[in-house]
Design a protein around this motif. Structure first.
Motif, PDB file in Angstrom:
ATOM      1  N   GLU A 188      -1.320 -16.203  -3.890  1.00  0.00           N
ATOM      2  CA  GLU A 188      -1.571 -15.326  -5.024  1.00  0.00           C
ATOM      3  C   GLU A 188      -3.061 -15.179  -5.287  1.00  0.00           C
ATOM      4  N   ALA A 189      -3.423 -13.976  -5.693  1.00  0.00           N
ATOM      5  CA  ALA A 189      -4.794 -13.710  -6.128  1.00  0.00           C
ATOM      6  C   ALA A 189      -4.740 -12.616  -7.183  1.00  0.00           C
ATOM      7  N   THR A 190      -5.579 -12.727  -8.184  1.00  0.00           N
ATOM      8  CA  THR A 190      -5.665 -11.680  -9.208  1.00  0.00           C
ATOM      9  C   THR A 190      -6.828 -10.759  -8.856  1.00  0.00           C
ATOM     10  N   ILE A 191      -6.510  -9.505  -8.659  1.00  0.00           N
ATOM     11  CA  ILE A 191      -7.509  -8.503  -8.289  1.00  0.00           C
ATOM     12  C   ILE A 191      -7.462  -7.360  -9.296  1.00  0.00           C
ATOM     13  N   LEU A 192      -8.421  -6.468  -9.227  1.00  0.00           N
ATOM     14  CA  LEU A 192      -8.386  -5.243 -10.021  1.00  0.00           C
ATOM     15  C   LEU A 192      -7.929  -4.093  -9.141  1.00  0.00           C
ATOM     16  N   VAL A 193      -7.086  -3.225  -9.699  1.00  0.00           N
ATOM     17  CA  VAL A 193      -6.571  -2.082  -8.954  1.00  0.00           C
ATOM     18  C   VAL A 193      -6.729  -0.814  -9.782  1.00  0.00           C
ATOM     19  N   LEU A 194      -6.639   0.311  -9.099  1.00  0.00           N
ATOM     20  CA  LEU A 194      -6.587   1.627  -9.753  1.00  0.00           C
ATOM     21  C   LEU A 194      -5.221   2.211  -9.438  1.00  0.00           C
ATOM     22  N   PRO A 195      -4.330   2.350 -10.426  1.00  0.00           N
ATOM     23  CA  PRO A 195      -2.977   2.839 -10.161  1.00  0.00           C
ATOM     24  C   PRO A 195      -2.968   4.329  -9.805  1.00  0.00           C
ATOM     25  N   MET A 196      -2.719   4.638  -8.561  1.00  0.00           N
ATOM     26  CA  MET A 196      -2.733   6.025  -8.110  1.00  0.00           C
ATOM     27  C   MET A 196      -1.635   6.853  -8.772  1.00  0.00           C
ATOM     28  N   ALA A 219      -1.627  17.608   6.384  1.00  0.00           N
ATOM     29  CA  ALA A 219      -0.843  18.105   5.249  1.00  0.00           C
ATOM     30  C   ALA A 219       0.530  17.434   5.214  1.00  0.00           C
ATOM     31  N   GLN A 220       1.106  17.219   6.383  1.00  0.00           N
ATOM     32  CA  GLN A 220       2.410  16.543   6.446  1.00  0.00           C
ATOM     33  C   GLN A 220       2.307  15.134   5.882  1.00  0.00           C
ATOM     34  N   LEU A 221       1.254  14.406   6.235  1.00  0.00           N
ATOM     35  CA  LEU A 221       1.075  13.047   5.728  1.00  0.00           C
ATOM     36  C   LEU A 221       0.937  13.052   4.215  1.00  0.00           C
ATOM     37  N   VAL A 222       0.171  13.968   3.672  1.00  0.00           N
ATOM     38  CA  VAL A 222       0.016  14.041   2.221  1.00  0.00           C
ATOM     39  C   VAL A 222       1.366  14.284   1.556  1.00  0.00           C
ATOM     40  N   ARG A 223       2.159  15.178   2.106  1.00  0.00           N
ATOM     41  CA  ARG A 223       3.486  15.441   1.531  1.00  0.00           C
ATOM     42  C   ARG A 223       4.370  14.198   1.602  1.00  0.00           C
ATOM     43  N   GLU A 224       4.301  13.469   2.698  1.00  0.00           N
ATOM     44  CA  GLU A 224       5.079  12.234   2.824  1.00  0.00           C
ATOM     45  C   GLU A 224       4.679  11.238   1.739  1.00  0.00           C
ATOM     46  N   LEU A 225       3.392  11.090   1.521  1.00  0.00           N
ATOM     47  CA  LEU A 225       2.914  10.119   0.537  1.00  0.00           C
ATOM     48  C   LEU A 225       3.257  10.531  -0.888  1.00  0.00           C
ATOM     49  N   LEU A 226       3.178  11.832  -1.169  1.00  0.00           N
ATOM     50  CA  LEU A 226       3.515  12.307  -2.509  1.00  0.00           C
ATOM     51  C   LEU A 226       5.007  12.254  -2.800  1.00  0.00           C
ATOM     52  N   ALA A 227       5.814  12.148  -1.759  1.00  0.00           N
ATOM     53  CA  ALA A 227       7.267  12.143  -1.928  1.00  0.00           C
ATOM     54  C   ALA A 227       7.801  10.764  -2.309  1.00  0.00           C
ATOM     55  N   ARG A 228       6.936   9.772  -2.416  1.00  0.00           N
ATOM     56  CA  ARG A 228       7.352   8.408  -2.748  1.00  0.00           C
ATOM     57  C   ARG A 228       6.390   7.833  -3.776  1.00  0.00           C
ATOM     58  N   PRO A 229       6.718   6.695  -4.367  1.00  0.00           N
ATOM     59  CA  PRO A 229       5.769   6.100  -5.313  1.00  0.00           C
ATOM     60  C   PRO A 229       4.416   5.870  -4.651  1.00  0.00           C
ATOM     61  N   LEU A 230       3.371   6.254  -5.344  1.00  0.00           N
ATOM     62  CA  LEU A 230       2.032   6.139  -4.785  1.00  0.00           C
ATOM     63  C   LEU A 230       1.516   4.706  -4.923  1.00  0.00           C
TER      64      LEU A 230
END
Length: 538
Positions: A188-196, A219-230
């Motif tokens: 475990e480690a505590t880090i800082l994140v930016l929730p996309m 463009a296909q990759l972007v659509r794949e990524l947007l189709a699921r939790p970021l």
């Protein structure tokens, strides 16, 4: 002047990792493409800055330094000097490479301190891969395993093959690169994140407008990524090599190397402007929304997630402070003699080595003609010699010789042109613009159009020389001038010779009713290219 013509353009090539020199696979991808686009804008009268900066904090610096047995700082210094020389040798229109110094690090920290103060960052306790023998947390190039998306071999961070990210403990069967035999567990480690995910609505609106400009695979990759939790973007990690994270919640941690890119290239833009004596006071000033800057990125497919999504969210997290990129132009991989470039196996041709044997304009033309824009393409040494001779230098020399006969040496009396000749010259420029503008930017089509136009004009020169039409010479010269102007972003040395001789190469110049005679600069041959050997280590 159009509103777009008044806007400054900032063109960014993906930040190179200083763990070695740039090879021709790199050059045939973002670096030459960004240069050609920048030169096109400048020829059209635009104020443009073309820039990048070395990515010193990358884990691939530490792994390469470990393999070579040198300190990471020494490797960075050596590789940065090599990369700078290669950028100059290839004729890229950058002002140089900015120093990664304390001013650079201060600009990076300020970018994230502002996000921290605005409460954009979130603490997260995560389980990270951990090499038990060394006590080192593993991320990015410090680890290898299998991509959880496509199951191919992958480093941490992002899969080079499918482009999907794999944060924290998502990489399957992770192994340490620096200690291959060390047991790898998680801690475990505590880090800082930016929730996309918090930026989904704005991301969706952005891509609805701009994704049509992207190449299909990206463009296909972007659509794949947007189709699921970021995913959540790591902003800090427990690491040893990089910029110290300036946050009380994460003592002893560094900024995650991949999040440095945005403040890094902002700083590089500022530094480039300073070389012209035009730097504003603040490092991010030229990226501010009120400037209306036209921002364009050039990078490889393996960086689509980083430059297309991660870095975009980093800009959006600052509210409306910054401009957003107009387009991301990505390329696929460039193979060498049918196999992937490999620095570790020494299966590569360094750009500087090729340029030492083959004239720069011919290298730029062939790399553009074979650029891996939509699919993987292949560099072949023998083909460089054969293709440039047959498709470029041969017809180019025929055209130059025909012009020498058509227009006597030393002739200075302007030659008349016809309305048809002016229309043809304007048509040449219009056709080239289609391949240079963002909507369908293509190195390959632009290089192909150079070859086709040279061949056509060389063929047309014969009848013009033999005919009695007093306007034939002027009309032909007008088209040759248009060719020189349109080929200038690729054939930089030939264009420089023509410009020095007084040939007008501005793309927005009017087509005149009279044209002053000029000679067409000769292109050198590539006789030595066929003797270049590629050594592949066993």
């Amino acid at each position: 002047m159009s509103e777009r013509a008044k806007r400054r353009a900032v063109v960014v090539a993906a930040t190179p990792t200083p763990n070695g020199d740039l090879h021709i696979g790199h050059m045939a991808g973002p670096y030459l493409a960004g240069d050609v686009y920048s030169r096109y804008l400048a020829a059209d009268g635009r104020d443009v800055i073309y820039t990048t900066v070395t990515d010193d904090s990358q884990t691939y610096v530490t792994t390469t330094a470990h393999r070579l047995g040198v300190p990471p700082g020494e490797l960075c210094a050596t590789a940065t000097e090599q990369i700078g020389r290669t950028i100059s040798a290839m004729g890229l229109s950058m002002r140089g490479l900015p120093p990664v110094d304390e001013r650079y690090r201060a600009a990076v920290r300020e970018f994230f301190t502002r996000l921290h103060a605005a409460d954009r960052l979130r603490p997260r306790t995560v389980r990270l891969p951990y090499a038990e023998e060394s006590g080192r947390y593993l991320y990015d190039g410090l680890m290898t395993g299998a991509c959880p998306e496509c199951l191919a071999a992958s480093s941490g961070g992002v899969c080079e093959g499918c482009g999907h990210p794999n944060n924290a403990g998502e990489l399957l069967a992770p192994r340490s690169v620096l200690e291959p035999g060390s047991p790898v567990t998680t801690r475990e480690a505590t880090i800082l994140v930016l929730p996309m995910e918090e930026y989904r609505e704005r991301l969706t609106a952005y891509f609805a407008e701009r994704l049509p400009r992207w190449r299909p695979h990206a463009a296909q990759l972007v659509r794949e990524l947007l189709a699921r939790p970021l995913p959540e973007i790591p902003v800090t990690v427990p690491g040893e090599w990089g910029v110290e994270a300036p946050f009380p919640e994460t003592p002893g941690q560094i900024l995650y190397p991949w999040v440095e890119a945005m403040p890094a290239v902002m700083y590089a833009t500022w530094w480039s402007a300073a070389q012209e004596g035009a730097a504003p006071a603040e490092a991010d000033a030229l990226w501010r929304a009120e400037t209306g800057t036209e921002l364009v990125y050039f990078h490889g497919f393996d960086n689509v997630y980083h430059w297309g999504l991660l870095d975009l969210v980093l800009l959006m997290a600052h509210g409306d402070r910054y401009v957003l990129p107009e387009a991301n132009i990505s390329n696929e991989f460039y193979d060498l003699e049918g196999e992937k470039f490999s620095t570790s196996r020494d299966h590569l041709i360094r750009s500087a080595d090729l340029l030492a044997e083959v004239p720069r304009d011919l290298v730029r033309f062939y790399l553009a003609l074979t650029a891996p824009e939509y699919q993987r393409t292949n560099f072949q040494t023998a083909a460089l010699t054969e293709v440039t001779a047959r498709r470029l230098t041969g017809p180019w020399q025929r055209l130059a010789e025909a012009l020498d006969t058509l227009v006597p040496a030393g002739a200075a009396t302007p030659l008349p042109t016809t309305a048809e000749g002016r229309a043809r010259a304007a048509g040449v420029v219009a056709r080239f613009r289609l391949g240079y503008e963002l909507e369908a930017f293509s190195l390959g089509r632009s290089a192909e159009l150079v070859a086709v136009t040279v061949e056509r004009l060389a063929t047309a020169a014969g009848p013009a020389r033999a005919g009695a039409d007093p306007h034939a010479a002027g009309d032909l010269l007008l088209q040759v001038r248009a060719l020189l102007a349109c080929a200038a972003p690729l054939l930089v040395d030939t264009a420089a010779k023509a410009a020095a001789a007084g040939v007008e190469l501005a793309l927005n110049a009017p087509q005149p009713e009279k044209i002053t005679p000029f000679t067409l600069p000769r292109l050198p041959g590539a006789e030595r290219a066929g003797t270049h050997r590629t050594e592949v280590a066993a």
